[in-house]
Design an enzyme around this catalytic site. Sequence first.
Site, PDB file in Angstrom:
ATOM      1  N   SER A  69       5.355   5.054 -11.337  1.00  0.00           N
ATOM      2  CA  SER A  69       4.654   5.092 -10.058  1.00  0.00           C
ATOM      3  C   SER A  69       5.105   6.340  -9.319  1.00  0.00           C
ATOM      4  O   SER A  69       5.952   7.085  -9.800  1.00  0.00           O
ATOM      5  CB  SER A  69       5.003   3.859  -9.232  1.00  0.00           C
ATOM      6  OG  SER A  69       6.325   3.995  -8.725  1.00  0.00           O
ATOM      7  N   LYS A  70       4.542   6.534  -8.155  1.00  0.00           N
ATOM      8  CA  LYS A  70       4.921   7.707  -7.353  1.00  0.00           C
ATOM      9  C   LYS A  70       6.422   7.742  -7.092  1.00  0.00           C
ATOM     10  O   LYS A  70       6.977   8.793  -6.827  1.00  0.00           O
ATOM     11  CB  LYS A  70       4.196   7.672  -6.014  1.00  0.00           C
ATOM     12  CG  LYS A  70       2.759   8.117  -6.125  1.00  0.00           C
ATOM     13  CD  LYS A  70       2.144   8.279  -4.751  1.00  0.00           C
ATOM     14  CE  LYS A  70       0.642   8.460  -4.871  1.00  0.00           C
ATOM     15  NZ  LYS A  70      -0.135   7.616  -4.021  1.00  0.00           N
ATOM     16  N   ARG A  71       7.037   6.570  -7.130  1.00  0.00           N
ATOM     17  CA  ARG A  71       8.466   6.525  -6.801  1.00  0.00           C
ATOM     18  C   ARG A  71       9.354   7.131  -7.891  1.00  0.00           C
ATOM     19  O   ARG A  71      10.420   7.634  -7.600  1.00  0.00           O
ATOM     20  CB  ARG A  71       8.913   5.082  -6.524  1.00  0.00           C
ATOM     21  CG  ARG A  71       8.659   4.657  -5.098  1.00  0.00           C
ATOM     22  CD  ARG A  71       9.151   3.244  -4.851  1.00  0.00           C
ATOM     23  NE  ARG A  71       8.346   2.269  -5.584  1.00  0.00           N
ATOM     24  CZ  ARG A  71       7.138   1.878  -5.206  1.00  0.00           C
ATOM     25  NH1 ARG A  71       6.600   2.366  -4.121  1.00  0.00           N
ATOM     26  NH2 ARG A  71       6.469   0.994  -5.909  1.00  0.00           N
ATOM     27  N   ASN A  72       8.920   7.068  -9.128  1.00  0.00           N
ATOM     28  CA  ASN A  72       9.811   7.600 -10.183  1.00  0.00           C
ATOM     29  C   ASN A  72       9.163   8.720 -11.006  1.00  0.00           C
ATOM     30  O   ASN A  72       9.650   9.070 -12.074  1.00  0.00           O
ATOM     31  CB  ASN A  72      10.328   6.482 -11.091  1.00  0.00           C
ATOM     32  CG  ASN A  72       9.198   5.697 -11.717  1.00  0.00           C
ATOM     33  OD1 ASN A  72       8.040   6.079 -11.601  1.00  0.00           O
ATOM     34  ND2 ASN A  72       9.517   4.611 -12.389  1.00  0.00           N
ATOM     35  N   GLY A  73       8.093   9.282 -10.501  1.00  0.00           N
ATOM     36  CA  GLY A  73       7.518  10.408 -11.234  1.00  0.00           C
ATOM     37  C   GLY A  73       6.203  10.835 -10.622  1.00  0.00           C
ATOM     38  O   GLY A  73       5.704  10.214  -9.684  1.00  0.00           O
TER      39      GLY A  73
END
Length: 481
Positions: free
Chosen positions: A254-258
Site C-alpha cells: 500500500s502507499k504506506r510501504n511502497g
Amino acid sequence: MSVRTRIAPAPSGDLHVGNVRTALFSWAYARRHEGRFLLRIEDTDASRVSDEAVEATQEILRWVGLDWDEGPGIDGPYAPYRQSERRAIYEQALETLEARGHAYRCYCTAQELAERNAAARAAGRAPGYDGRCRHLGPDARRAFEAEGRSHVLRFPMPAGQTTWTDLVRGDITIAHDQIPDFALTRSDGGPLYVLAAAVDDVAMKLTHIVRGEDLVAATPRQMAIYAALDYPRESWPQFAHLPLLVGADHKPLSKRNGEVSLRHYRDAGFLPEAMLNYLALLGWSLAPDRELFTIAEMVQAFDLAKVSKNPARFDLKKLEAINGEKIRAMTEAELVVTLQPWMRGAGLSDDVGFLQAAVPLVQSRMVRLTEAPELLRFLLVAEEDFLVVDRELLGEAARPVLDAAIAALEPMPVWSAELAEAALRAALVEGLGLKPRNAFGPVRVAVTGRRISPPLFESLELLGRERSLRRLAQARADIDG
Ligand code: GLU
C-alpha cells in the site's frame, strides 16, 4: 467455449500495481487461449470515481501494453462496459431477487448497525449484520417508511456452504454461517459491487475471473446471487484468486510501504516491458532461475494452475535490475527514440545525432531512463551554465593531477578517446604514480561535474577538445581560488 477474462477496476485514482498484476494474469490467460480480454469500469460509486480517473486508467493500461478487446472506447457485444451506464440491468436483477424472496428491505441506520456491532464485539460475538430486518412484516415496514427511513436491499444468505475449485488455490469451502446477510444496494438504491459484478460477469459471458485473494470472500456471495437469479450452472465463471502482494515489511502493499501507482513507475523511468516482466514474477515464473523474459514468452507459457498461493513480495531493487536489463536489451536505435522524450522533459536537446553518439556511453549504466539526462547533461549544457556538482575531489591534491592532465591532453594531435586514455595513463598513472581512481577522479569531476559519469575517455571525446580543456583549466583555477 472460448476463454473470456476481464479486469474490472473501480478507478478512483491512479491504477495500483496490484490491479495491473491482476490485469496482466487475466490478459495473459486470455491471450494464451486466444480468447478475449475485457475492460469493465466499475464506477457505480459516483462519489469515488471520476471521469479523469477512468480516462487515466485506460491510458496507463495502454501504456503498459495490456490491450482489451471489449471495453470503453471499443465496445463489443455486451456493451456498455461502464457500470454507471448499466443501471437498468442491475435494477432488473434486484427486482427479480426481491420478487423471489432473495432480497429484503433493511431499514437499519448506519448508527444502529454500528451500535449492534459494538455490542456483539463486547459480548465476544462476531460483528456483522444480525438479520434484524429479514422477517419484517408489512406493518413494521410501513412504520419505518412513515418515519422517513431509507432502506437498502439485503441478500438473505441461505444455510449451507459453498465449495469451488479455485484455479490457483484449489478446493475452497466457505460455510454460510460465516456470511451475514449482505447489502446489495446503497441507501440511494444504487447497486453495490457484489451485485453489479455478479450480474455482469455472467451477462458478459466471462469464463474465468482472475482477481486478488482479498476477494475470496466475495465468491460465495456472488455464487449465491447466481443461484438466486437462476443463472444456469454452465454460465458460471471459474475463479482464480491471485496471491496477496506485500511490501518489504510483509504487510499488504500500500502507499504506506511502497509506491503503488503504475503511473509513478512510468514517470520514474521504467519501461512497460520491465513492469510487465517484473509483475509476472509476483506469483508466477516461466522456469526456475528464469527471471527475464519477453511478454510473448510469458503468454506462450502462462498457466493459472502454475500461479503460487504464497504472498508475493514487491521488491524495488529487483524491478530496477530488470529495467536495467531491458534497457541493455534494446537496440541503440530503440534506445535513442525511447530517450528523446526524457531528454526533452529534462530541458535538454533530443538531437538524434547527439543521442546516437551518446547512447553507447550510458546504455549499460542505467536502471531507470531518468538517469540518461542526468548522465548526459554535462555534454549539453552551455559552458557558462556548467556547474561542478561534486567538488569533493577538487582539493589541493587535485592541483598536480589537473596540471599533468592538461599538459598531457593539450598536445594531442587528434582528439579521441583512445589517445586521451593513453595520454592520461602515461601522465597520471605512470608519471605521477597514482592509482587509476585517484588519477582519473579529479579529471572526471572537472569535465563532467560529477563523480559518477559515463566512461571518462569517451566523454572527453564527445565533449571535444576545446570544452574539455576549458573545464580542466576552470577547475584548476578554482583550486587556486
Ligand atoms: N472493482 C473491483 C476491484 O477493483 C473488482 C473486483 C473483481 O475483480 O471482482 O477490486
